[in-house]
Write a protein that holds these residues in place. Sequence first.
Motif, short mmCIF file in Angstrom:
data_model
loop_
_atom_site.label_atom_id
_atom_site.label_comp_id
_atom_site.label_asym_id
_atom_site.label_seq_id
_atom_site.Cartn_x
_atom_site.Cartn_y
_atom_site.Cartn_z
N THR A 243 -46.88 9.03 -61.92
CA THR A 243 -48.10 9.11 -60.60
C THR A 243 -47.95 10.16 -59.78
O THR A 243 -48.78 10.09 -58.76
CB THR A 243 -48.51 7.64 -59.98
N GLY A 244 -46.94 10.90 -59.75
CA GLY A 244 -46.70 11.79 -58.47
C GLY A 244 -46.29 12.94 -58.75
O GLY A 244 -45.33 13.69 -57.95
N ILE A 321 -53.05 5.16 -51.00
CA ILE A 321 -54.06 4.81 -52.03
C ILE A 321 -54.44 3.31 -51.90
O ILE A 321 -55.58 2.97 -52.01
CB ILE A 321 -53.87 5.26 -53.12
N ARG A 322 -53.45 2.45 -51.51
CA ARG A 322 -53.76 1.08 -51.46
C ARG A 322 -54.53 0.66 -50.21
O ARG A 322 -55.55 -0.22 -50.44
CB ARG A 322 -52.38 0.31 -51.68
N PHE B 10 -64.13 5.01 -67.17
CA PHE B 10 -65.10 6.31 -67.43
C PHE B 10 -66.05 6.58 -66.43
O PHE B 10 -66.62 7.76 -66.30
CB PHE B 10 -65.99 5.97 -68.97
N GLU B 11 -66.32 5.57 -65.53
CA GLU B 11 -67.13 5.88 -64.30
C GLU B 11 -66.53 6.63 -63.23
O GLU B 11 -67.03 7.34 -62.39
CB GLU B 11 -67.92 4.64 -63.77
N GLU B 12 -65.26 6.50 -63.07
CA GLU B 12 -64.57 6.86 -61.79
C GLU B 12 -63.43 7.87 -62.10
O GLU B 12 -63.20 8.76 -61.35
CB GLU B 12 -63.72 5.63 -61.10
N LEU B 13 -62.81 7.82 -63.32
CA LEU B 13 -61.76 8.77 -63.55
C LEU B 13 -61.80 9.93 -64.40
O LEU B 13 -61.27 11.12 -64.21
CB LEU B 13 -60.44 7.87 -63.91
N GLY B 37 -55.20 9.70 -61.11
CA GLY B 37 -55.80 8.65 -61.93
C GLY B 37 -55.00 7.51 -62.15
O GLY B 37 -55.48 6.32 -62.09
N ILE B 38 -53.88 7.64 -62.53
CA ILE B 38 -53.14 6.47 -62.92
C ILE B 38 -52.95 5.62 -61.65
O ILE B 38 -52.89 4.34 -61.89
CB ILE B 38 -51.79 7.00 -63.54
N MET B 39 -52.54 6.27 -60.53
CA MET B 39 -52.49 5.48 -59.16
C MET B 39 -53.55 4.64 -59.02
O MET B 39 -53.46 3.55 -58.57
CB MET B 39 -51.94 6.49 -58.11
N ARG B 40 -54.74 5.23 -59.31
CA ARG B 40 -55.98 4.48 -58.62
C ARG B 40 -56.24 3.64 -59.63
O ARG B 40 -56.54 2.39 -59.54
CB ARG B 40 -57.35 5.48 -58.74
#
Lengths: 437, 79
Positions: A243-244, A321-322, B10-13, B37-40
Amino acid sequence: MSDCKQDILEPLNIADCFTLAMDEEIRQDGLAGSLCGFGLELSQSPDIEKLQQRIHHFSQQFPVALASLQQRGKRFYWCKRETPPQLFFQHNCTDNQAEHTFQKDTVKQLINHKQKREETTAIEFHLISNSTKTTFFIRWIHPFCDARGIDLILKYLSAEDTSAFTQGNTQPLVKQQLDKYSWWKKLTLLLKGKRYIASIDRFESIQPFKSEPPQHLNYSIYKLSAEQTAQVSKLARKQVGLTGTSLYYIGCLMRALDKLNPEQLGEAYCAPYAFNLRKQRALSPLIANHVCALFAQAPRELVQDRNKLFAHLKQQNRDVIRQQLDYAFLPLMWAGSWLSLAEYGKVLRLTSKQKERSSFWFSDIGTLDIPSSHFLGAEISSLFHLCQVTTPPGLAFLCCIYQKQLTLSYNFVEPLASPEQIEKLHQLVLAELLDES
Amino acid sequence: MKKKLRAFIFEELIFVAEPEKFSDEDDLLEAGLDSMGIMRLIMFIEDNYSITLPDTEIEPDNVQTFKALEQWILRHKNA
């Protein structure tokens, strides 16, 4: 300034205003404003006739490309010009002596070209050729679009069918995102954002170079091999996880700067960076800015310990982000867009102690997938992007991956930094990226 | 669960021209799911399924497809 509104094509969105405030700050430094560049190194000249047609078609579909950026009252707008500007230029080297420096000299001239904001063309396309090399260089002023937009414009220019590239009548993504929040939520986010900035400002930012009056922007581009890039990706995953990746580049530069100039005053390295609101692989919107900002910050003592630094940056990003601090910048950007450019610029750059907040600017546009490695008949051997930067910090570090090779672009203001210093810095960055330090 | 995940992704990323044709085994990373995207996505999963996904498990094997994501979530929901 005119009050006539008949010639207005588009208002600036709130992310455009953010870049406009930086344009003003850069101009106040005596530099050329927020000009950005994207270059494709080509194996040969592309089909020029086709290229001109595509550029013409682009300007017809997106008339803001031909517009002038002007103030009307307190706000700024893209306004129609009486005479459309030239968008496509060819530069051919006629002097054998200058052959080996022709491309870079021309790009430097273009990115440092000083003009009044109203006169600056939103976007220009330059084909720069000598006997062995051709560079296709796009220069634009940042309020016109962001780096992802340029990737899309390149795809537009090389596409046979451009019907998928519509700007549409939709609202800018920054506005769409803001509209998802209630009035109360916006206020909560705004306060969160203010507290976040205050927490960043607890530390005085370390500046990368000595303070001197700025003269012009210079740049150095380094392309890593596919093997080196694979090794960097492997190490990035090890240090900051899946993720980074961008945080790995940022951390490596922080460590390299600290080794280059360990005596520089300050307490922490702080890097603002933008994240894109477009969905990945979306073909629109092309123009305007659709980004929000974040910070990566690390106190010097953490920078000096590689493992601690990356653990810290990763946790910081996760917390941000959290807690939705990333989106907390949207209401701040909305509020800032109502300030004068001078006031907004100060808010964006300076801490409450009137010190520069950023140690360097950072951008990572990720992996570029410009199709089939060809651009209107010419093979693309490499690419690079550039941007003007305020002084201080006088350094912008831009990353992208193309054809499995990481390209690092160091944009620096002379005489604060010299090409020799940047070469030293790059060697340190490379050692950090490959964990050979 | 997959429906909810698909809607978010599909709506956000990521943009996929025909999401209904994107199978549960298709590669999300190839389709453009990036580090941010993975983080979100992880935050979305943690908030919606009341689980904590350990950093050490954020690996391509767990996020590459909808099928892998679902199995990853279920392992933690059932733990």
